[in-house]
Design a protein around this motif. Structure first.
Motif, PDB file in Angstrom:
ATOM      1  N   LEU A 116      38.973  43.796  37.920  1.00  0.00           N
ATOM      2  CA  LEU A 116      38.123  43.159  38.922  1.00  0.00           C
ATOM      3  C   LEU A 116      38.444  43.652  40.326  1.00  0.00           C
ATOM      4  CD1 LEU A 116      38.220  39.515  37.515  1.00  0.00           C
ATOM      5  CD2 LEU A 116      36.241  41.040  37.515  1.00  0.00           C
ATOM      6  N   VAL A 117      39.717  43.912  40.598  1.00  0.00           N
ATOM      7  CA  VAL A 117      40.107  44.411  41.917  1.00  0.00           C
ATOM      8  C   VAL A 117      39.671  45.862  42.075  1.00  0.00           C
ATOM      9  CG1 VAL A 117      42.015  44.781  43.524  1.00  0.00           C
ATOM     10  CG2 VAL A 117      42.045  42.806  41.994  1.00  0.00           C
ATOM     11  N   LEU A 118      39.853  46.663  41.038  1.00  0.00           N
ATOM     12  CA  LEU A 118      39.363  48.043  41.094  1.00  0.00           C
ATOM     13  C   LEU A 118      37.863  48.063  41.374  1.00  0.00           C
ATOM     14  CD1 LEU A 118      41.179  49.812  38.102  1.00  0.00           C
ATOM     15  CD2 LEU A 118      41.703  50.020  40.537  1.00  0.00           C
ATOM     16  N   GLY A 119      37.137  47.186  40.701  1.00  0.00           N
ATOM     17  CA  GLY A 119      35.700  47.116  40.925  1.00  0.00           C
ATOM     18  C   GLY A 119      35.367  46.679  42.331  1.00  0.00           C
ATOM     19  N   LEU A 123      35.840  51.393  42.727  1.00  0.00           N
ATOM     20  CA  LEU A 123      36.475  52.495  42.008  1.00  0.00           C
ATOM     21  C   LEU A 123      35.993  52.639  40.563  1.00  0.00           C
ATOM     22  CD1 LEU A 123      40.097  51.933  43.354  1.00  0.00           C
ATOM     23  CD2 LEU A 123      38.553  53.825  43.938  1.00  0.00           C
ATOM     24  N   LEU A 124      35.057  51.789  40.139  1.00  0.00           N
ATOM     25  CA  LEU A 124      34.603  51.826  38.752  1.00  0.00           C
ATOM     26  C   LEU A 124      33.172  52.313  38.593  1.00  0.00           C
ATOM     27  CD1 LEU A 124      36.117  48.470  37.406  1.00  0.00           C
ATOM     28  CD2 LEU A 124      37.142  50.755  37.446  1.00  0.00           C
ATOM     29  N   ASP A 125      32.506  52.642  39.671  1.00  0.00           N
ATOM     30  CA  ASP A 125      31.108  53.067  39.591  1.00  0.00           C
ATOM     31  C   ASP A 125      30.962  54.289  38.692  1.00  0.00           C
ATOM     32  OD1 ASP A 125      30.599  51.039  41.312  1.00  0.00           O
ATOM     33  OD2 ASP A 125      30.040  52.288  43.029  1.00  0.00           O
ATOM     34  N   GLY A 126      30.031  54.186  37.747  1.00  0.00           N
ATOM     35  CA  GLY A 126      29.761  55.295  36.850  1.00  0.00           C
ATOM     36  C   GLY A 126      30.784  55.470  35.746  1.00  0.00           C
ATOM     37  N   LYS A 127      31.760  54.581  35.678  1.00  0.00           N
ATOM     38  CA  LYS A 127      32.824  54.709  34.689  1.00  0.00           C
ATOM     39  C   LYS A 127      32.620  53.726  33.532  1.00  0.00           C
ATOM     40  CE  LYS A 127      35.205  57.875  36.782  1.00  0.00           C
ATOM     41  NZ  LYS A 127      35.362  59.221  36.156  1.00  0.00           N
ATOM     42  N   LEU A 139      33.015  41.057  35.584  1.00  0.00           N
ATOM     43  CA  LEU A 139      33.108  42.486  35.891  1.00  0.00           C
ATOM     44  C   LEU A 139      31.746  43.148  35.806  1.00  0.00           C
ATOM     45  CD1 LEU A 139      35.202  44.718  36.560  1.00  0.00           C
ATOM     46  CD2 LEU A 139      35.274  45.229  34.119  1.00  0.00           C
ATOM     47  N   THR A 140      30.964  42.763  34.809  1.00  0.00           N
ATOM     48  CA  THR A 140      29.625  43.325  34.643  1.00  0.00           C
ATOM     49  C   THR A 140      28.720  42.933  35.813  1.00  0.00           C
ATOM     50  OG1 THR A 140      29.836  43.253  32.228  1.00  0.00           O
ATOM     51  CG2 THR A 140      27.609  43.398  33.143  1.00  0.00           C
ATOM     52  N   GLN A 141      28.771  41.663  36.198  1.00  0.00           N
ATOM     53  CA  GLN A 141      27.914  41.180  37.275  1.00  0.00           C
ATOM     54  C   GLN A 141      28.280  41.809  38.613  1.00  0.00           C
ATOM     55  OE1 GLN A 141      28.039  36.937  37.738  1.00  0.00           O
ATOM     56  NE2 GLN A 141      26.383  36.875  39.228  1.00  0.00           N
ATOM     57  N   GLN A 142      29.570  41.945  38.870  1.00  0.00           N
ATOM     58  CA  GLN A 142      30.026  42.452  40.160  1.00  0.00           C
ATOM     59  C   GLN A 142      29.966  43.972  40.268  1.00  0.00           C
ATOM     60  OE1 GLN A 142      33.947  40.774  40.769  1.00  0.00           O
ATOM     61  NE2 GLN A 142      33.214  38.707  40.289  1.00  0.00           N
ATOM     62  N   ASN A 143      29.840  44.654  39.127  1.00  0.00           N
ATOM     63  CA  ASN A 143      29.852  46.118  39.139  1.00  0.00           C
ATOM     64  C   ASN A 143      28.711  46.670  38.293  1.00  0.00           C
ATOM     65  OD1 ASN A 143      32.728  46.848  40.439  1.00  0.00           O
ATOM     66  ND2 ASN A 143      32.962  45.065  39.119  1.00  0.00           N
ATOM     67  N   ALA A 145      27.048  49.250  38.536  1.00  0.00           N
ATOM     68  CA  ALA A 145      27.084  50.701  38.339  1.00  0.00           C
ATOM     69  C   ALA A 145      28.153  51.123  37.339  1.00  0.00           C
ATOM     70  CB  ALA A 145      27.319  51.416  39.672  1.00  0.00           C
ATOM     71  N   ALA A 146      28.971  50.179  36.871  1.00  0.00           N
ATOM     72  CA  ALA A 146      29.982  50.477  35.855  1.00  0.00           C
ATOM     73  C   ALA A 146      29.419  50.200  34.463  1.00  0.00           C
ATOM     74  CB  ALA A 146      31.233  49.647  36.091  1.00  0.00           C
ATOM     75  N   LYS A 147      29.988  50.848  33.463  1.00  0.00           N
ATOM     76  CA  LYS A 147      29.583  50.639  32.070  1.00  0.00           C
ATOM     77  C   LYS A 147      30.678  49.817  31.400  1.00  0.00           C
ATOM     78  CE  LYS A 147      27.588  55.252  32.378  1.00  0.00           C
ATOM     79  NZ  LYS A 147      27.742  56.667  31.961  1.00  0.00           N
ATOM     80  N   VAL A 148      30.516  48.515  31.404  1.00  0.00           N
ATOM     81  CA  VAL A 148      31.543  47.618  30.869  1.00  0.00           C
ATOM     82  C   VAL A 148      31.389  47.525  29.352  1.00  0.00           C
ATOM     83  CG1 VAL A 148      32.526  45.310  30.943  1.00  0.00           C
ATOM     84  CG2 VAL A 148      31.575  46.326  33.029  1.00  0.00           C
ATOM     85  N   ASP A 149      32.438  47.925  28.654  1.00  0.00           N
ATOM     86  CA  ASP A 149      32.445  47.935  27.186  1.00  0.00           C
ATOM     87  C   ASP A 149      33.499  46.957  26.704  1.00  0.00           C
ATOM     88  OD1 ASP A 149      32.588  48.419  24.497  1.00  0.00           O
ATOM     89  OD2 ASP A 149      32.895  50.583  24.647  1.00  0.00           O
ATOM     90  N   MET A 150      33.053  45.803  26.203  1.00  0.00           N
ATOM     91  CA  MET A 150      33.986  44.780  25.751  1.00  0.00           C
ATOM     92  C   MET A 150      34.382  44.952  24.287  1.00  0.00           C
ATOM     93  SD  MET A 150      34.574  43.332  28.481  1.00  0.00           S
ATOM     94  CE  MET A 150      35.721  42.208  27.707  1.00  0.00           C
ATOM     95  N   SER A 151      34.038  46.095  23.696  1.00  0.00           N
ATOM     96  CA  SER A 151      34.364  46.318  22.290  1.00  0.00           C
ATOM     97  C   SER A 151      35.623  47.163  22.114  1.00  0.00           C
ATOM     98  CB  SER A 151      33.195  47.010  21.583  1.00  0.00           C
ATOM     99  OG  SER A 151      33.004  48.318  22.100  1.00  0.00           O
TER     100      SER A 151
END
Length: 320
Positions: A116-119, A123-127, A139-143, A145-151
């Motif tokens: 969450l702090v990195l985001g 620092l997580l955009d596009g990652k 994390l998904t809501q706040q970022n 542009a990031a691809k959050v994978d909870m799997s």
């Protein structure tokens, strides 16, 4: 011989202590396993001095100003209480130092909710990233542009490494050790820490067996355990219904309501989940199919590709 490298772990009041001590123990054990000081571990905080974890354990830290950004090989931000994470993200010197460090570090990332702090720092955009299951929505809501994978237990995307909750930081750091020093050293560390098994990053945060048992009461929780241990048996509705003394129609309805998947779908889930572990070993697809209850390698391959979007062979190649 490669020189030693500096590993920085950023702590804060309210941190999860295992997010710090787990990675630190892995790197210390790696030094012992390779017989030299390869990893220099630095426990940092904004101002230095004692830092209180959320479990009543305090650790002594060094101020971030005392470790120049250009000297850091790997930076990891750890998770913890929501209020502590917010305060960390809102501390200007921390933001400045983290951005300067991540600009030059060989790799950086997070353990647990530290993502969450990195985001927050952009620092997580596009990652492709992961975090603790309880922080995934935030994390998904706040970022966006990031691809959050909870799997996944942990993910490496370029220089960015992120892990799920708490003990998965150990799994991720073991993967770093393997990358830096080889599989023999990583295995020696796992043995030294008495780990039951080294978990690959693609493994889900949630065991399908534990998730199903958590949702289902008796008699289905016991049935799920039996199914997991008998994947090569005939696990069709008549057989499973007979084991819990139900009619086929009643069993199908009640099992689906309790587990969230039809019996046939859940059997396939168990078999494919186990097959992912077997793919890490040097077994033929025919042998894996036989061990997981598929009639042929072709049937196994078709089911695997339908579920995961890649063939078993490509999956093994990607996760070697």
């Amino acid at each position: 011989m490669t020189n030693s490298i500096d590993m920085a772990l950023l702590a804060f009041d309210g941190m999860q202590i295992l997010d710090i001590t787990g990675p630190a123990a892995v790197f210390a054990a790696a030094n012992d396993a390779c017989g030299r000081l390869f990893y220099r571990v630095h426990i940092l905080s904004a101002a230095g001095g004692p830092v209180q974890s959320n479990s009543a354990v305090s650790i002594f830290t060094v101020a971030i100003r005392d470790l120049p950004p250009h000297s850091v090989h790997t930076l990891l931000l750890v998770g913890g209480d929501e209020s502590g994470l917010r305060q960390l993200a809102a501390t200007p010197p921390v933001r400045t130092w983290v951005l300067a460090t991540t600009a030059v570090a060989q790799r950086f990332g997070s353990v647990c909710s530290g993502a969450l702090v990195l985001g927050n720092f952009g620092l997580l955009d596009g990652k492709r990233v992961t975090t603790h299951w309880n922080s995934g929505a935030a994390l998904t809501q706040q970022n966006p542009a990031a691809k959050v994978d909870m799997s996944a237990l942990y993910i490496e995307d370029g220089r960015v490494w992120t892990s799920a909750g708490v003990t998965t930081g150990i799994d991720m750091c073991l993967a770093m050790v393997e990358r830096d020093l080889g599989s023999a050293v990583a295995h020696a560390v796992a043995q030294r820490l008495v780990l039951y098994a080294r978990r690959p990053g693609y493994q889900s945060q949630f065991s399908p067996v534990l998730s199903a048992q958590a949702r289902a009461g008796r008699p289905f929780s016991e049935l799920v355990e039996w199914m997991k241990n008998n994947l090569t048996e005939t696990l069709d509705v008549p057989e499973l219904a007979a084991r819990v003394a139900m009619s086929g129609r009643s069993f199908h309805r009640k099992f689906t309501n309790a587990i969230g998947e039809t019996p046939g779908r859940f059997v396939e889930t168990l078999r494919l989940d186990h097959s992912r572990h077997l793919l890490a070993a040097k077994l033929s697809l025919k042998e894996i199919a036989a061990r997981t209850g598929f009639s042929t390698a072709a049937q196994f391959t078709k089911a695997f590709e339908r579920r995961f979007g890649v063939t078993p062979g490509l999956f093994r190649e990607l996760h070697r």
